[in-house]
Design a protein around this motif. Structure first.
Motif, PDB file in Angstrom:
ATOM      1  N   LYS A 197      -1.741  19.011  19.162  1.00  0.00           N
ATOM      2  CA  LYS A 197      -1.607  17.605  18.802  1.00  0.00           C
ATOM      3  C   LYS A 197      -2.421  16.714  19.752  1.00  0.00           C
ATOM      4  O   LYS A 197      -3.141  15.824  19.316  1.00  0.00           O
ATOM      5  CB  LYS A 197      -0.137  17.189  18.824  1.00  0.00           C
ATOM      6  CG  LYS A 197       0.114  15.810  18.293  1.00  0.00           C
ATOM      7  CD  LYS A 197       1.596  15.523  18.229  1.00  0.00           C
ATOM      8  CE  LYS A 197       1.844  14.155  17.632  1.00  0.00           C
ATOM      9  NZ  LYS A 197       3.258  13.870  17.521  1.00  0.00           N
ATOM     10  N   SER A 198      -2.321  16.945  21.068  1.00  0.00           N
ATOM     11  CA  SER A 198      -3.091  16.111  22.003  1.00  0.00           C
ATOM     12  C   SER A 198      -4.583  16.412  21.896  1.00  0.00           C
ATOM     13  O   SER A 198      -5.409  15.526  22.079  1.00  0.00           O
ATOM     14  CB  SER A 198      -2.595  16.289  23.438  1.00  0.00           C
ATOM     15  OG  SER A 198      -2.840  17.584  23.903  1.00  0.00           O
ATOM     16  N   SER A 199      -4.933  17.658  21.573  1.00  0.00           N
ATOM     17  CA  SER A 199      -6.339  18.010  21.377  1.00  0.00           C
ATOM     18  C   SER A 199      -6.909  17.274  20.174  1.00  0.00           C
ATOM     19  O   SER A 199      -8.029  16.759  20.230  1.00  0.00           O
ATOM     20  CB  SER A 199      -6.476  19.520  21.191  1.00  0.00           C
ATOM     21  OG  SER A 199      -7.808  19.851  20.916  1.00  0.00           O
ATOM     22  N   ASN A 200      -6.153  17.187  19.091  1.00  0.00           N
ATOM     23  CA  ASN A 200      -6.604  16.447  17.908  1.00  0.00           C
ATOM     24  C   ASN A 200      -6.755  14.960  18.210  1.00  0.00           C
ATOM     25  O   ASN A 200      -7.702  14.323  17.763  1.00  0.00           O
ATOM     26  CB  ASN A 200      -5.628  16.643  16.740  1.00  0.00           C
ATOM     27  CG  ASN A 200      -5.723  18.019  16.140  1.00  0.00           C
ATOM     28  OD1 ASN A 200      -6.701  18.741  16.343  1.00  0.00           O
ATOM     29  ND2 ASN A 200      -4.691  18.412  15.418  1.00  0.00           N
ATOM     30  N   LEU A 201      -5.815  14.414  18.999  1.00  0.00           N
ATOM     31  CA  LEU A 201      -5.896  13.006  19.369  1.00  0.00           C
ATOM     32  C   LEU A 201      -7.122  12.762  20.243  1.00  0.00           C
ATOM     33  O   LEU A 201      -7.852  11.796  20.036  1.00  0.00           O
ATOM     34  CB  LEU A 201      -4.623  12.573  20.103  1.00  0.00           C
ATOM     35  CG  LEU A 201      -4.569  11.111  20.531  1.00  0.00           C
ATOM     36  CD1 LEU A 201      -4.711  10.174  19.341  1.00  0.00           C
ATOM     37  CD2 LEU A 201      -3.271  10.835  21.268  1.00  0.00           C
TER      38      LEU A 201
END
Length: 154
Positions: free
Chosen positions: A4-8
């Protein structure tokens, strides 16, 4: 780092690159200063943002505004006078046309590695100024945020 943080992070990277320049506001010291970092082509995108705002009839009324950039801090506002604050760049449509023209001319006159400042040339009694840093043609707008993240983690 989770997915999730990688996508953000990827979304933020993409948005800075699509914007074409990096901006922040330096609130250290006595005067607030917007700082814009970009190649000449990248900073011309700020001029294009102003142009698109000016030419959108929905923005003709007082208090109309648009937010720009990954975090939406940069705001252009239709107002009754030209003004730069820590929250926005404002003015009548005619004022914003003048701001667009001032910035466009300064970009064309300024070389890579140099800066120019917009303050008293646009508005009186501004609570902030704007400094534009002309970077090399291969400048990546996300690189500034990446530097800040490294400093914060140290």
């Amino acid at each position: 780092m989770n997915k999730k943080s990688s996508n953000l992070d990827n979304l933020i990277i993409s948005e800075w690159r699509e914007l074409g320049f990096y901006y922040d506001i330096n609130e250290d010291g006595n005067v607030n200063e917007w700082r814009f970092f970009g190649s000449k082509i990248g900073l011309q995108r700020f001029v294009t943002l102003l142009d698109n705002y000016i030419n959108d009839p929905r923005n003709n009324s007082l208090s109309e505004h648009e937010h720009y950039g990954p975090y939406g801090y940069l705001k252009i506002l239709t107002w009754d006078k030209p003004e730069i604050t820590e929250d926005y760049f404002a003015g009548t449509i005619e004022d914003l046309k003048r701001l667009r023209d001032i910035i466009s001319q300064k970009i064309s006159e300024t070389n890579s590695g140099q800066t120019f400042n917009i303050e008293t040339v646009y508005g009186v009694g501004n609570s902030a100024s704007a400094r534009f840093f002309i970077m090399t043609d291969d400048f990546d707008p996300y690189s500034i945020e990446e530097q800040y993240k490294r400093l914060d983690s140290e």
